[in-house]
Design a protein around this motif. Sequence first.
Motif, PDB file in Angstrom:
ATOM      1  N   GLN A   1     -68.732-103.295 -77.439  1.00  0.00           N
ATOM      2  CA  GLN A   1     -67.438-102.898 -77.979  1.00  0.00           C
ATOM      3  C   GLN A   1     -66.317-103.806 -77.491  1.00  0.00           C
ATOM      4  OE1 GLN A   1     -67.378 -98.909 -76.443  1.00  0.00           O
ATOM      5  NE2 GLN A   1     -67.907 -98.019 -78.415  1.00  0.00           N
ATOM      6  N   LEU A   2     -66.630-104.757 -76.624  1.00  0.00           N
ATOM      7  CA  LEU A   2     -65.578-105.507 -75.958  1.00  0.00           C
ATOM      8  C   LEU A   2     -64.748-106.324 -76.943  1.00  0.00           C
ATOM      9  CD1 LEU A   2     -64.223-106.327 -73.356  1.00  0.00           C
ATOM     10  CD2 LEU A   2     -65.888-108.158 -73.105  1.00  0.00           C
ATOM     11  N   ASN A   3     -65.389-107.101 -77.816  1.00  0.00           N
ATOM     12  CA  ASN A   3     -64.629-107.928 -78.748  1.00  0.00           C
ATOM     13  C   ASN A   3     -63.799-107.075 -79.705  1.00  0.00           C
ATOM     14  OD1 ASN A   3     -65.583-110.342 -77.727  1.00  0.00           O
ATOM     15  ND2 ASN A   3     -67.392-110.345 -79.043  1.00  0.00           N
ATOM     16  N   TYR A   4     -64.363-105.962 -80.151  1.00  0.00           N
ATOM     17  CA  TYR A   4     -63.620-105.054 -81.032  1.00  0.00           C
ATOM     18  C   TYR A   4     -62.405-104.505 -80.309  1.00  0.00           C
ATOM     19  CZ  TYR A   4     -62.489-100.756 -83.558  1.00  0.00           C
ATOM     20  OH  TYR A   4     -61.824 -99.759 -84.213  1.00  0.00           O
ATOM     21  N   LEU A   5     -62.592-104.152 -79.040  1.00  0.00           N
ATOM     22  CA  LEU A   5     -61.516-103.607 -78.233  1.00  0.00           C
ATOM     23  C   LEU A   5     -60.396-104.625 -78.059  1.00  0.00           C
ATOM     24  CD1 LEU A   5     -61.899-101.582 -74.991  1.00  0.00           C
ATOM     25  CD2 LEU A   5     -60.488-103.607 -74.953  1.00  0.00           C
ATOM     26  N   ILE A   6     -60.741-105.873 -77.790  1.00  0.00           N
ATOM     27  CA  ILE A   6     -59.740-106.910 -77.562  1.00  0.00           C
ATOM     28  C   ILE A   6     -58.969-107.208 -78.843  1.00  0.00           C
ATOM     29  CG2 ILE A   6     -59.451-109.360 -76.993  1.00  0.00           C
ATOM     30  CD1 ILE A   6     -61.844-109.034 -75.101  1.00  0.00           C
ATOM     31  N   LEU A   7     -59.665-107.301 -79.967  1.00  0.00           N
ATOM     32  CA  LEU A   7     -59.022-107.672 -81.217  1.00  0.00           C
ATOM     33  C   LEU A   7     -58.163-106.560 -81.801  1.00  0.00           C
ATOM     34  CD1 LEU A   7     -62.000-109.570 -82.908  1.00  0.00           C
ATOM     35  CD2 LEU A   7     -59.953-110.571 -81.883  1.00  0.00           C
TER      36      LEU A   7
ATOM     37  N   ARG B   1     -66.291-121.028 -76.222  1.00  0.00           N
ATOM     38  CA  ARG B   1     -66.457-120.840 -74.779  1.00  0.00           C
ATOM     39  C   ARG B   1     -65.989-119.459 -74.363  1.00  0.00           C
ATOM     40  NH1 ARG B   1     -69.430-122.130 -70.439  1.00  0.00           N
ATOM     41  NH2 ARG B   1     -68.209-122.208 -68.521  1.00  0.00           N
ATOM     42  N   PHE B   2     -64.897-119.006 -74.938  1.00  0.00           N
ATOM     43  CA  PHE B   2     -64.353-117.674 -74.657  1.00  0.00           C
ATOM     44  C   PHE B   2     -65.376-116.597 -75.014  1.00  0.00           C
ATOM     45  CE2 PHE B   2     -61.869-114.001 -76.318  1.00  0.00           C
ATOM     46  CZ  PHE B   2     -61.255-113.617 -75.140  1.00  0.00           C
ATOM     47  N   SER B   3     -65.983-116.702 -76.188  1.00  0.00           N
ATOM     48  CA  SER B   3     -66.995-115.725 -76.608  1.00  0.00           C
ATOM     49  C   SER B   3     -68.228-115.781 -75.720  1.00  0.00           C
ATOM     50  CB  SER B   3     -67.384-115.976 -78.069  1.00  0.00           C
ATOM     51  OG  SER B   3     -66.283-115.804 -78.934  1.00  0.00           O
ATOM     52  N   GLU B   4     -68.609-116.993 -75.309  1.00  0.00           N
ATOM     53  CA  GLU B   4     -69.775-117.141 -74.434  1.00  0.00           C
ATOM     54  C   GLU B   4     -69.559-116.432 -73.095  1.00  0.00           C
ATOM     55  OE1 GLU B   4     -72.572-120.744 -72.607  1.00  0.00           O
ATOM     56  OE2 GLU B   4     -70.471-121.124 -73.076  1.00  0.00           O
ATOM     57  N   LEU B   5     -68.368-116.563 -72.539  1.00  0.00           N
ATOM     58  CA  LEU B   5     -68.067-115.930 -71.251  1.00  0.00           C
ATOM     59  C   LEU B   5     -68.050-114.410 -71.382  1.00  0.00           C
ATOM     60  CD1 LEU B   5     -65.265-118.353 -70.005  1.00  0.00           C
ATOM     61  CD2 LEU B   5     -67.579-118.147 -69.074  1.00  0.00           C
ATOM     62  N   LEU B   6     -67.413-113.902 -72.442  1.00  0.00           N
ATOM     63  CA  LEU B   6     -67.382-112.453 -72.630  1.00  0.00           C
ATOM     64  C   LEU B   6     -68.774-111.900 -72.906  1.00  0.00           C
ATOM     65  CD1 LEU B   6     -64.150-111.868 -74.758  1.00  0.00           C
ATOM     66  CD2 LEU B   6     -64.447-111.745 -72.280  1.00  0.00           C
ATOM     67  N   GLY B   7     -69.640-112.741 -73.469  1.00  0.00           N
ATOM     68  CA  GLY B   7     -71.001-112.295 -73.761  1.00  0.00           C
ATOM     69  C   GLY B   7     -71.820-111.991 -72.524  1.00  0.00           C
ATOM     70  N   ILE B   8     -71.361-112.450 -71.364  1.00  0.00           N
ATOM     71  CA  ILE B   8     -72.091-112.191 -70.111  1.00  0.00           C
ATOM     72  C   ILE B   8     -71.949-110.736 -69.685  1.00  0.00           C
ATOM     73  CG2 ILE B   8     -72.347-112.909 -67.696  1.00  0.00           C
ATOM     74  CD1 ILE B   8     -71.166-115.565 -68.388  1.00  0.00           C
ATOM     75  N   PHE B   9     -70.941-110.035 -70.201  1.00  0.00           N
ATOM     76  CA  PHE B   9     -70.669-108.676 -69.737  1.00  0.00           C
ATOM     77  C   PHE B   9     -71.854-107.736 -69.934  1.00  0.00           C
ATOM     78  CE2 PHE B   9     -66.053-109.669 -69.812  1.00  0.00           C
ATOM     79  CZ  PHE B   9     -65.747-109.202 -68.537  1.00  0.00           C
TER      80      PHE B   9
ATOM     81  N   ARG C   1     -55.773-106.608 -71.373  1.00  0.00           N
ATOM     82  CA  ARG C   1     -55.302-107.485 -72.441  1.00  0.00           C
ATOM     83  C   ARG C   1     -54.586-108.706 -71.853  1.00  0.00           C
ATOM     84  NH1 ARG C   1     -51.842-104.230 -74.678  1.00  0.00           N
ATOM     85  NH2 ARG C   1     -53.523-102.969 -75.546  1.00  0.00           N
ATOM     86  N   ARG C   2     -53.822-108.472 -70.794  1.00  0.00           N
ATOM     87  CA  ARG C   2     -53.092-109.570 -70.159  1.00  0.00           C
ATOM     88  C   ARG C   2     -54.045-110.607 -69.566  1.00  0.00           C
ATOM     89  NH1 ARG C   2     -50.165-110.763 -65.136  1.00  0.00           N
ATOM     90  NH2 ARG C   2     -51.345-109.138 -64.056  1.00  0.00           N
ATOM     91  N   ILE C   3     -55.085-110.156 -68.847  1.00  0.00           N
ATOM     92  CA  ILE C   3     -56.031-111.075 -68.219  1.00  0.00           C
ATOM     93  C   ILE C   3     -56.899-111.765 -69.266  1.00  0.00           C
ATOM     94  CG2 ILE C   3     -57.851-111.298 -66.503  1.00  0.00           C
ATOM     95  CD1 ILE C   3     -55.185-110.509 -65.341  1.00  0.00           C
ATOM     96  N   VAL C   4     -57.280-111.034 -70.304  1.00  0.00           N
ATOM     97  CA  VAL C   4     -58.079-111.629 -71.385  1.00  0.00           C
ATOM     98  C   VAL C   4     -57.303-112.749 -72.063  1.00  0.00           C
ATOM     99  CG1 VAL C   4     -59.002-111.184 -73.694  1.00  0.00           C
ATOM    100  CG2 VAL C   4     -59.580-109.647 -71.814  1.00  0.00           C
ATOM    101  N   ASN C   5     -56.012-112.550 -72.271  1.00  0.00           N
ATOM    102  CA  ASN C   5     -55.189-113.597 -72.879  1.00  0.00           C
ATOM    103  C   ASN C   5     -55.126-114.839 -71.998  1.00  0.00           C
ATOM    104  OD1 ASN C   5     -54.608-112.048 -75.122  1.00  0.00           O
ATOM    105  ND2 ASN C   5     -52.702-111.221 -74.287  1.00  0.00           N
ATOM    106  N   VAL C   6     -55.086-114.635 -70.685  1.00  0.00           N
ATOM    107  CA  VAL C   6     -55.085-115.776 -69.763  1.00  0.00           C
ATOM    108  C   VAL C   6     -56.393-116.546 -69.886  1.00  0.00           C
ATOM    109  CG1 VAL C   6     -54.945-116.498 -67.344  1.00  0.00           C
ATOM    110  CG2 VAL C   6     -53.513-114.617 -68.164  1.00  0.00           C
ATOM    111  N   LEU C   7     -57.515-115.830 -69.966  1.00  0.00           N
ATOM    112  CA  LEU C   7     -58.814-116.482 -70.104  1.00  0.00           C
ATOM    113  C   LEU C   7     -58.906-117.251 -71.413  1.00  0.00           C
ATOM    114  CD1 LEU C   7     -61.708-117.001 -69.161  1.00  0.00           C
ATOM    115  CD2 LEU C   7     -62.375-114.828 -70.212  1.00  0.00           C
TER     116      LEU C   7
END
Length: 427
Positions: A325-331, A376-384, A355-361
């Motif tokens: 649900q992470l990408n859906y949550l962020i978007l 690269r952003f999606s690859e990093l979030l995919g580790i969760f 949201r603030r930290i995700v924007n920094v990443l």
Amino acid sequence: MDMSEKSSRITRPATCVICGRQANGYHYDVIACKGCKTFFRRMYLLKPQLECKFHKDCFNLKTIKFSAVNSVISLGQPYLRCRSCRYQKCIDVGMNSSAIQNLEDSIQPSNREISKITDSSENIKTLHSIEIKNQGVIEMLTYLETKLEEFRESAYIPKWSHISGLEDLLQSTCQFSLAEKYGPMPEWTLKKNTRTTTIQIPISERDSKTRNIRSPKIWSLCNALIATEYIKTYTFFHKLSAKDQYTLARYAILTCINLQVSYFSICHKFECCIQPDGAQEPERDEKHYSMAVMSIHPLIRCQIQLVEYLLLKAIYVCNPGKDYQLNYLILTNKIISAVPDLSQDSQIILSNERRRIVNVLFDHCLRKSKANGPARFSELLGIFHVFERQQKMQRDYYLLCIAPILPKSLENRIGFLHEIMSFESKL
């Protein structure tokens, strides 16, 4: 260009009035170098309790000898190491704290300013403000990680009897200052200068060198204590109610431990869980070894860098929700919680901070590579999803295989760890 034009130019400041090194301009109303500028800003925002261990004159430039190129001959004892004297010198020479932009405040031009500038200049100012805020977040996380590692590698040895429970620990003062009190642990196998922020493929054969090392520290306790202190440093955490602080800490501590140990291990080119003293915990022949190393291989595979690791850990503390649900949550900015029983107010606070930290990443990934930044952003979030699966397996193993055979006396003794391992999230 004639001589009159040359003489009319403003001479660039040469010497920092705080440390005596080469200055690069005016910072917070005084002539200073970048190092002292960053130091003053960090100290003002953190407001730590500082005390000089010498004679409270460590930054008296009259007693410091300089070389012909205007740099300090000795940067060691106690020069540039005493934060108390350095901060006091910043104040004494007139550094203006009101010029510091608080990182957590939005930087918006006033209505009067908007009416006076063009659309293009407004966009430039906004982008510059975002860049300053994002860099400030990274600097703060980097500094926090430095203090965390100093505490982890210090000679302070916590005992089970020192900690009555998680709730009391969350309400206690920060213990990072104990690292300075006790100093570094002497004669450890892994020295500080072996660390690197560039990840290379670990050498499996080195694992054998870590076996049979008797550690003076109980690393399960020490790492849990450090993860708890790490979570307590966040400003948003103290905006939560005591009940929600306890709930969030029980949820996030285990993954913070896994991330901390995994990143430390691959920085030293190991693919097992290595501790600062060189001990391997757990060892390969232990049943839960495969669970412990689950988070190491994804970090190696994506060649994770220091800033990315710091931001991922911060995002996780902000309760990212279920991995799918992470990408859906962020978007969509929806509030989805993987942690049961968090109040609505706390979920909103965590959502805003996340949201603030995700924007920094995301901004960091774009700056590294505009073409490959989003990937690269999606690859990093995919580790969760690995983190979530790992902590679930570890907790299930503890509840099913360890907790049932623990003597009651031992369960009470390690109650702090039991509180963390017995937590159940919505997965």
